[in-house]
Design a protein around this motif. Sequence first.
Motif, mmCIF file in Angstrom:
data_model
loop_
_atom_site.group_PDB
_atom_site.id
_atom_site.type_symbol
_atom_site.label_atom_id
_atom_site.label_comp_id
_atom_site.label_asym_id
_atom_site.label_seq_id
_atom_site.Cartn_x
_atom_site.Cartn_y
_atom_site.Cartn_z
ATOM 1 N N ASN A 143 -4.429 36.825 -28.623
ATOM 2 C CA ASN A 143 -3.902 38.392 -29.035
ATOM 3 C C ASN A 143 -4.045 38.487 -30.736
ATOM 4 O O ASN A 143 -3.321 39.613 -31.187
ATOM 5 C CB ASN A 143 -2.397 38.597 -28.547
ATOM 6 N N VAL A 144 -4.635 37.900 -31.412
ATOM 7 C CA VAL A 144 -4.750 38.679 -32.960
ATOM 8 C C VAL A 144 -5.620 38.653 -33.441
ATOM 9 O O VAL A 144 -6.825 38.219 -33.351
ATOM 10 C CB VAL A 144 -4.766 36.963 -33.693
ATOM 11 N N LEU A 145 -5.623 40.098 -34.091
ATOM 12 C CA LEU A 145 -7.305 40.726 -34.709
ATOM 13 C C LEU A 145 -6.966 40.134 -36.252
ATOM 14 O O LEU A 145 -6.398 39.918 -36.765
ATOM 15 C CB LEU A 145 -7.204 41.830 -34.901
ATOM 16 N N ASP A 146 -8.391 39.532 -36.582
ATOM 17 C CA ASP A 146 -8.754 39.488 -38.311
ATOM 18 C C ASP A 146 -9.075 40.336 -38.815
ATOM 19 O O ASP A 146 -10.513 39.882 -39.147
ATOM 20 C CB ASP A 146 -8.915 37.953 -38.392
ATOM 21 N N PRO A 147 -9.007 41.937 -39.367
ATOM 22 C CA PRO A 147 -9.897 42.598 -40.666
ATOM 23 C C PRO A 147 -9.706 42.353 -41.399
ATOM 24 O O PRO A 147 -9.914 42.710 -42.507
ATOM 25 C CB PRO A 147 -8.904 43.956 -40.251
ATOM 26 N N GLY A 148 -10.651 40.956 -41.558
ATOM 27 C CA GLY A 148 -10.262 40.294 -42.806
ATOM 28 C C GLY A 148 -9.820 39.637 -43.920
ATOM 29 O O GLY A 148 -8.619 40.493 -44.748
ATOM 30 N N GLY A 149 -9.266 38.554 -44.153
ATOM 31 C CA GLY A 149 -7.711 38.046 -44.761
ATOM 32 C C GLY A 149 -6.568 38.871 -44.522
ATOM 33 O O GLY A 149 -6.084 37.879 -45.153
ATOM 34 N N ARG A 150 -5.725 38.809 -43.412
ATOM 35 C CA ARG A 150 -4.727 39.201 -42.573
ATOM 36 C C ARG A 150 -4.693 38.642 -41.086
ATOM 37 O O ARG A 150 -6.384 39.363 -40.399
ATOM 38 C CB ARG A 150 -4.132 40.830 -43.284
#
Length: 229
Positions: free
Chosen positions: A131-138
């Motif tokens: 349930n966690v998206l990681d769109p680049g460094g966050r």
Amino acid sequence: MLLRLTDRYAVSVFPYVEASTGHFGQALGPGARGMLVERLAQLNTTRALLRAPAHDPALPGRAAIEAAPADPQRFRADAGPYARRCQALLTINSAALRPALERYDSGTAQLTSGASTATTVVTHGEPHPGNVLDPGGRSLLVDWDTVALAPPERDLWLATDAPEDLSRYAELTGHRPDPELLAYYELRWALDDMAAALDMFGTRHPDTADTRQAWEGLVDAVAELVEKG
């Protein structure tokens, strides 16, 4: 954007985000864990909306867990391939599971008593890597159907058990996570998974990828509960 359909239902629409996600049970590295803890700290210190639901710690399937080993007809052989295996698993481990239920009942009674001083905040409910998206460094949390007001430990136990992460959370929020509440919500999760599997295998079910996954989850949950007594 939020579109209200009726007095009870609404639809929310968010911009599309191209990002990778993890999966349930995945072990996050220190950096990803740290970002998730910071995101939870941000969420848990957000002012609660007036209509935010309060989380009910009571376990809907608690009675079924207790009654299942004593009811041979609960899991009929013609219900499906996992019915009898489920019955055997519970019968063999019934004595060892009883202390887990007692610990859960004790923790629930303490949490819901008028004397409880547990902090209540906005919680996500299921902040696992899936349930966690990681769109680049966050990190971005998705899947908000379990959001509710509850102690922050409801989120934290699933996010990390690393002392440095919990210390960082305390630094960001001023709240030092309670080890007993962390253990309580971990226990509730295992019992909830167990109850869901019992519900599935107590009725007609086929042998599919979903039921195989549910069976493996039930075996794991029972093993964890027995191990921790």
